[in-house]
Design a protein around this motif. Structure first.
Motif, PDB file in Angstrom:
ATOM      1  N   LYS A   5       0.832  -1.205   0.000  1.00 33.65           N
ATOM      2  CA  LYS A   5       0.000   0.000   0.000  1.00 33.65           C
ATOM      3  C   LYS A   5       0.871   1.261   0.000  1.00 33.65           C
ATOM      4  O   LYS A   5       0.615   2.195  -0.748  1.00 33.65           O
ATOM      5  CB  LYS A   5      -0.949  -0.007   1.196  1.00 33.65           C
ATOM      6  N   LYS A   6       1.901   1.257   0.835  1.00 33.89           N
ATOM      7  CA  LYS A   6       2.796   2.423   0.877  1.00 33.89           C
ATOM      8  C   LYS A   6       3.550   2.560  -0.444  1.00 33.89           C
ATOM      9  O   LYS A   6       3.721   3.667  -0.957  1.00 33.89           O
ATOM     10  CB  LYS A   6       3.770   2.297   2.041  1.00 33.89           C
ATOM     11  N   LEU A   7       3.978   1.424  -1.004  1.00 32.84           N
ATOM     12  CA  LEU A   7       4.652   1.443  -2.303  1.00 32.84           C
ATOM     13  C   LEU A   7       3.750   2.082  -3.354  1.00 32.84           C
ATOM     14  O   LEU A   7       4.178   2.940  -4.130  1.00 32.84           O
ATOM     15  CB  LEU A   7       5.031   0.021  -2.724  1.00 32.84           C
ATOM     16  N   SER A   8       2.485   1.700  -3.345  1.00 39.29           N
ATOM     17  CA  SER A   8       1.523   2.261  -4.294  1.00 39.29           C
ATOM     18  C   SER A   8       1.333   3.756  -4.059  1.00 39.29           C
ATOM     19  O   SER A   8       1.422   4.556  -4.997  1.00 39.29           O
ATOM     20  CB  SER A   8       0.182   1.537  -4.164  1.00 39.29           C
ATOM     21  N   ASN A   9       1.089   4.139  -2.817  1.00 41.52           N
ATOM     22  CA  ASN A   9       0.827   5.550  -2.502  1.00 41.52           C
ATOM     23  C   ASN A   9       2.008   6.460  -2.825  1.00 41.52           C
ATOM     24  O   ASN A   9       1.823   7.550  -3.352  1.00 41.52           O
ATOM     25  CB  ASN A   9       0.458   5.708  -1.028  1.00 41.52           C
ATOM     26  N   VAL A  10       3.207   6.005  -2.498  1.00 38.26           N
ATOM     27  CA  VAL A  10       4.383   6.865  -2.619  1.00 38.26           C
ATOM     28  C   VAL A  10       5.008   6.822  -4.015  1.00 38.26           C
ATOM     29  O   VAL A  10       5.359   7.855  -4.584  1.00 38.26           O
ATOM     30  CB  VAL A  10       5.442   6.491  -1.552  1.00 38.26           C
ATOM     31  N   HIS A  11       5.147   5.629  -4.578  1.00 42.51           N
ATOM     32  CA  HIS A  11       5.922   5.483  -5.811  1.00 42.51           C
ATOM     33  C   HIS A  11       5.091   5.194  -7.066  1.00 42.51           C
ATOM     34  O   HIS A  11       5.529   5.494  -8.173  1.00 42.51           O
ATOM     35  CB  HIS A  11       6.945   4.358  -5.647  1.00 42.51           C
ATOM     36  N   PHE A  12       3.912   4.591  -6.899  1.00 43.64           N
ATOM     37  CA  PHE A  12       3.086   4.207  -8.045  1.00 43.64           C
ATOM     38  C   PHE A  12       1.620   4.572  -7.761  1.00 43.64           C
ATOM     39  O   PHE A  12       0.773   3.698  -7.606  1.00 43.64           O
ATOM     40  CB  PHE A  12       3.185   2.695  -8.300  1.00 43.64           C
ATOM     41  N   PRO A  13       1.302   5.870  -7.689  1.00 48.34           N
ATOM     42  CA  PRO A  13      -0.048   6.267  -7.274  1.00 48.34           C
ATOM     43  C   PRO A  13      -1.170   5.811  -8.209  1.00 48.34           C
ATOM     44  O   PRO A  13      -2.326   5.797  -7.809  1.00 48.34           O
ATOM     45  CB  PRO A  13       0.029   7.791  -7.209  1.00 48.34           C
ATOM     46  N   HIS A  14      -0.840   5.403  -9.426  1.00 48.26           N
ATOM     47  CA  HIS A  14      -1.878   4.967 -10.362  1.00 48.26           C
ATOM     48  C   HIS A  14      -1.892   3.449 -10.548  1.00 48.26           C
ATOM     49  O   HIS A  14      -2.493   2.938 -11.493  1.00 48.26           O
ATOM     50  CB  HIS A  14      -1.720   5.675 -11.708  1.00 48.26           C
ATOM     51  N   ARG A  15      -1.237   2.744  -9.620  1.00 48.08           N
ATOM     52  CA  ARG A  15      -1.242   1.285  -9.650  1.00 48.08           C
ATOM     53  C   ARG A  15      -1.809   0.751  -8.342  1.00 48.08           C
ATOM     54  O   ARG A  15      -1.434   1.213  -7.263  1.00 48.08           O
ATOM     55  CB  ARG A  15       0.178   0.727  -9.838  1.00 48.08           C
TER      56      ARG A  15
END
Length: 136
Positions: free
Chosen positions: A88-98
């Motif tokens: 979830k943090k990876l998505s929010n911080v680095h890949f907001p559209h994934r």
């Protein structure tokens, strides 16, 4: 769980693959009402099924396009550098559209055996540290 079994056993819910018509109705319903619970009742699907369908493949906030080579390289490198990072943090911080689950699935396809072992051992250490702090 009892709740999950209840939805699976409920004869009023549809199960299995989504039809194109159901997907279109969900998209329209969300554009008008923006309410997944009401959409579930309208579509006669369990809340979990509707939420999963929306978040994994229909929500315009998340890309469903194939991953680019640049995204693949970035994903592998970030997780090599930060093996304890949550999806979830990876998505929010680095890949907001994934979506986090799409990132997890893609990483599983790309990661070497060593990457997987490193990530698992880091996650286990982190869990053990969290557990020991909560029992103190």
């Amino acid at each position: 769980s009892l709740r999950a079994n209840h939805s699976l056993l409920n004869p009023n819910f549809r199960h299995g693959d989504w039809t194109d018509s159901e997907e279109r109705r969900l998209v329209i319903f969300m554009k008008i009402y923006n309410d997944l619970n009401a959409a579930a009742a309208h579509l006669q699907r369990s809340n979990k099924s509707v939420v999963d369908k929306w978040q994994r493949s229909l929500d315009p906030e998340y890309s469903s396009l194939p991953f680019t080579k640049a995204e693949d390289a970035k994903l592998v490198q970030i997780l090599r550098d930060n093996s304890e990072l949550g999806w979830k943090k990876l998505s929010n911080v680095h890949f907001p559209h994934r979506h986090p689950q799409r990132l997890s699935g893609r990483w599983s396809e790309l990661a070497s055996d060593q990457d997987i072992l490193t990530r698992e051992s880091s996650r286990k250490r982190l869990k053990a540290a969290d557990h020991s702090e909560s029992t103190v």
